[in-house]
Design a protein around this motif. Sequence first.
Motif, PDB file in Angstrom:
ATOM      1  N   HIS A  18       0.815  -1.206   0.000  1.00 46.60           N
ATOM      2  CA  HIS A  18       0.000   0.000   0.000  1.00 46.60           C
ATOM      3  C   HIS A  18       0.858   1.270   0.000  1.00 46.60           C
ATOM      4  O   HIS A  18       0.612   2.213  -0.756  1.00 46.60           O
TER       5      HIS A  18
ATOM      6  N   HIS B  46       1.459   4.458  -2.860  1.00 41.92           N
ATOM      7  CA  HIS B  46       1.440   5.923  -2.693  1.00 41.92           C
ATOM      8  C   HIS B  46       2.698   6.557  -3.303  1.00 41.92           C
ATOM      9  O   HIS B  46       2.624   7.582  -3.974  1.00 41.92           O
TER      10      HIS B  46
ATOM     11  N   CYS C 287      -6.723   8.774   2.307  1.00 41.71           N
ATOM     12  CA  CYS C 287      -6.670   7.306   2.313  1.00 41.71           C
ATOM     13  C   CYS C 287      -7.069   6.771   3.686  1.00 41.71           C
ATOM     14  O   CYS C 287      -6.681   7.328   4.703  1.00 41.71           O
TER      15      CYS C 287
ATOM     16  N   HIS D   8      -0.799   2.148   7.048  1.00 41.76           N
ATOM     17  CA  HIS D   8       0.494   2.562   6.516  1.00 41.76           C
ATOM     18  C   HIS D   8       1.576   2.424   7.571  1.00 41.76           C
ATOM     19  O   HIS D   8       1.296   2.549   8.753  1.00 41.76           O
TER      20      HIS D   8
HETATM   21 ZN   LIG Z   1      -3.019   4.567   1.614  1.00 43.63          ZN
END
Ligand SMILES: [Zn+2]
Length: 397
Positions: free
Chosen positions: A97, A101, A198, A202
């Motif tokens: 993920h 980004h 989002c 993370h």
């Molecule tokens: Zn994200």
Amino acid sequence: MTERLYYEDARLLSFDAVVTKAVPSSEKTQIWLDRTAFYPTSGGQPYDTGTINGRKVIDVDSVDGDVVHTIEGELEAGEKVHCEIDPVRRRDHMQQHCADHMLAHLLYVHYGAFTHGLHISGDISTIDVTFPDGRTHLSEDEIIALEEEVNDWITQDEPIKCWFPSPEELETLPMRKAPTVDEHIRVVWIAPDEYCACGGTHPLRTGEVGCMRIIDTKPARGKMRVSFLAGMRAVRDNRSKTDAALKAANTLSSSWSDLPAAVSRLREKCAELSSDIRDLRRKLILLELEKCTPSVSADGRSIYTCIFNGEDVEALRDAAGAFAADHDAYVLCASETDSSSLLVFVRGGNCTQNVGSLLSSAAKANGGKGGGRPEFAQGSAANAEGALRQAEESLRS
Ligand SMILES: [Zn+2]
């Protein structure tokens, strides 16, 4: 509404909660908790697995703002539960993920490209991207430059922060793309300058991503699909490719770096040998035909009939055609294989009978099929000998 603990702390993998609702169904139960750190499938990131009071979590979904956990077995509303999240799966998802980004940010900065969505459920992670110039792939040099820049960013170990800014603060942030929701917008900032809305999990720093490899770029419904791998997935992918390349290099007694050239040389050699074999087969067929004692057709031409064993169609067509032209004769030949036999009938320039219709009826009467032009025909038959005999008799009468 379920309190989502992963918003505040993506490293929280063990927590206690209370079951607020339980809906059993056969061997499974859907569980609602007052608070959860389990991530539900959303935004291209798959759900977390783990256990709730020792029961295996097999699905986690977001339903009307709540998080619904599907577990094996049963639990009841009101029960206090202890939950454990599978750390390896969660870490993998966070790495993919976060790499998404970073990749999307650099594609935006360098090309003005817009990233639509992330998919990390399969073996390969992908993003679909639209470029202002409509391009649907990157060159090898562009891929290398991008990959190295992402990995440099990882090595810099930059901080990552997630928070819910006020509408006023949000207006001041240089977001990479407009948020898809109107309220409770959560911003993920990756230093120095990546800002994106989002709701995912993370890492705290880019270094946790470990490494990133771009696998390829290709067109996908008018967009560019960028396939990539981060963290352990990238390590495993690299290892399996390196192992395969080294094994191939050893087999060819070549060095790893010389492998592409060694494979090219091998292909060239194979093509040369195939060509030599085709020539030899053709010559052998011609020799066999020369050895035949021909009969005579009703139109006064010679009929050469011959059965070969396992000849390929190309060699047979080629040689029979050349022989028929040279001898101005009929050539009726078959090649027997394990399953059925191949038939090739050809005639020379002054022959008048139609070998197309001849083959068609001879094949049909002997468990096969086929046909062709008056000068050339091809087919198959279960009984090749019968087909050739019938055709020869027909030409003679
Ligand atoms: Zn994200």
